[in-house]
Design an enzyme around this catalytic site. Sequence first.
Site, PDB file in Angstrom:
ATOM      1  N   ASP A  50      60.487  98.376 -41.422  1.00 39.51           N
ATOM      2  CA  ASP A  50      61.794  97.445 -40.719  1.00 39.51           C
ATOM      3  C   ASP A  50      62.849  97.557 -41.448  1.00 39.51           C
ATOM      4  O   ASP A  50      63.521  96.517 -41.508  1.00 39.51           O
ATOM      5  CB  ASP A  50      60.788  95.951 -40.805  1.00 39.51           C
ATOM      6  CG  ASP A  50      59.617  95.947 -40.424  1.00 39.51           C
ATOM      7  OD1 ASP A  50      58.734  95.416 -41.137  1.00 39.51           O
ATOM      8  OD2 ASP A  50      59.119  96.806 -39.570  1.00 39.51           O
ATOM      9  N   GLU A 229      59.637  93.635 -29.778  1.00 35.75           N
ATOM     10  CA  GLU A 229      60.211  93.015 -31.030  1.00 35.75           C
ATOM     11  C   GLU A 229      61.156  93.863 -31.428  1.00 35.75           C
ATOM     12  O   GLU A 229      61.604  95.093 -31.213  1.00 35.75           O
ATOM     13  CB  GLU A 229      59.026  92.924 -32.013  1.00 35.75           C
ATOM     14  CG  GLU A 229      58.384  94.190 -32.535  1.00 35.75           C
ATOM     15  CD  GLU A 229      57.132  94.200 -33.337  1.00 35.75           C
ATOM     16  OE1 GLU A 229      56.561  93.023 -33.383  1.00 35.75           O
ATOM     17  OE2 GLU A 229      56.732  95.118 -34.118  1.00 35.75           O
ATOM     18  N   ASN A 456      77.783 139.286 -25.578  1.00 34.52           N
ATOM     19  CA  ASN A 456      76.621 139.506 -25.245  1.00 34.52           C
ATOM     20  C   ASN A 456      75.563 138.561 -25.909  1.00 34.52           C
ATOM     21  O   ASN A 456      74.387 138.988 -26.375  1.00 34.52           O
ATOM     22  CB  ASN A 456      76.220 140.904 -25.846  1.00 34.52           C
ATOM     23  CG  ASN A 456      77.338 141.877 -25.119  1.00 34.52           C
ATOM     24  OD1 ASN A 456      77.594 141.695 -23.998  1.00 34.52           O
ATOM     25  ND2 ASN A 456      77.970 142.696 -25.958  1.00 34.52           N
TER      26      ASN A 456
HETATM   27  O1  AHR Z   1      56.354  94.859 -40.760  1.00 29.87           O
HETATM   28  C1  AHR Z   1      55.771  93.683 -40.568  1.00 29.87           C
HETATM   29  C2  AHR Z   1      56.009  93.125 -39.091  1.00 29.87           C
HETATM   30  O2  AHR Z   1      55.276  94.166 -38.292  1.00 29.87           O
HETATM   31  C3  AHR Z   1      57.597  93.431 -38.410  1.00 29.87           C
HETATM   32  O3  AHR Z   1      58.032  92.069 -38.495  1.00 29.87           O
HETATM   33  C4  AHR Z   1      57.395  93.687 -37.146  1.00 29.87           C
HETATM   34  O4  AHR Z   1      58.525  94.258 -36.358  1.00 29.87           O
HETATM   35  C5  AHR Z   1      56.096  95.037 -37.349  1.00 29.87           C
HETATM   36  O5  AHR Z   1      55.597  95.083 -36.043  1.00 29.87           O
END
Ligand code: AHR
Length: 473
Positions: A50, A229, A456
Amino acid sequence: MSFKLSRRAFVASAALIPIACSKPGSARKPAESDKSDRDIVNPLVKNRADAQIFRHDDGFYYMTGSVPEYDRLVLRRAKTLGGLTDAEERVLWRHEDTGPMSGFLWAPELHLIDGRWIVYFAAGPSGGGEDVFRIRTYAVVCDGDDPMKGNWTVLGEFKGPWDSFNLDSTVFHHRGTRFFAWAQREPGIDTNSNIYIAPMASALTLAAEPVRLSVPTLDWEIRGFKVNEAQAILERNGKLFMTYSASATDDRYCLGLLTADADANIMDASSWTKSQQPVFQTSVETSVYGPGHNSFTVDEKGRDILVYHGRDYKEIEGDPLFNPDRHTRVQRLYFDEDGNPDFGVPVGNGPLPDRFEAAGSAGTFLAHDGAELIAGSAPLPQTQFRSTPEKGGAVRISPISMRDQHLIAAEDGSLSIGAATQAGSDMFRHVTGPEEETVRIESLAYPGKAIAMGENGLALVELGDRTTVWRVS
Ligand code: AHR
């Protein structure tokens, strides 16, 4: 007995149970490593998921992200993107002993809000059982202008539209207004999370009712669980691009894309168009699985960089959410002729690959079609080649999707892709070209000869020939 519920399994079951512009700072003189962008090797940072990476106007790169233990908020800083790999990492704040922020801490993001450094994050209570996934969005704030040195304390909880599962918040500015974007479960919609935006009134409050931009409905959005998300926003070429992540956090995790005209009313959901296909997903050929939860930054030359996490293996034991091997990765982000991002594929472990465009023929790239080396226009992944350093400044050059095959030079001047049968035939070296960002690729098996795009086609010719100059991008 407390048991590990996948938060998605929990949230799905719950559905059944009615559930940074810099304040003038002191000149920074930290001992950051100053690796050049040539030192970027993926994974950039292991065991950090993340990831948010941005280049602040103090010239430093800042990086935060989820740690496998989900028990603390961390931050690292470096002079270069590559320097983040072994930069010092500071713990800003640890989850509390009890209460709503004593369990998992997910997906922190560092932002400068009205001159204060603030970290937004999702958190839940501890105690095991189903309550650990009562995830809400909070913020901590720094008491000084150096986020790596100040003291961090709780600012409060995000006041969203519903008291429900919400996470992955980010802040972006558009036409002079500061917006909040986040993922949330909306009562009455049978999904784990959808994407929302709204203008901000303060660091933790909204100035208007949110607009729902996306609900997971397409097949690649609902694999395992119905998830949208981890939004990230990029404005380029008169358009606003919002990537988001979808599906379960295993190899099915992938990126979707929403696009709006940059001058549109972005609070009108109809201004946004959703890509009907994922724009970035698992690549078996380059061995990156479940790429997602991205952010955007630029390299030291100002070129767009895609930041994301991904594993380098497919099979996971147990709940993917508790697997530590979502590593932070980066790669160049390119754009097509319409100004839309071309994400290509996750490029895989090792040094960042390059594209080689014939200096005398714009749009003509060194490429491959299977095991055939060609020159022309080709899908992005077929134009990306990794130069792996060998002894004495030599490199072996491989297509990103054929990491065990290399460019091979033959005595008759022909070029191919394969395994070297004659010692040294797969060894080359990059010779600086006549202009900035240009290079020649000299064969070490046939010194003085270099790869050329001639009338070529591709061949080894005299190094000084103008057809041996390639623009690196
Ligand atoms: O990594 C933890 C959570 O899992 C994050 O907030 C989300 O984006 C992921 O799917």
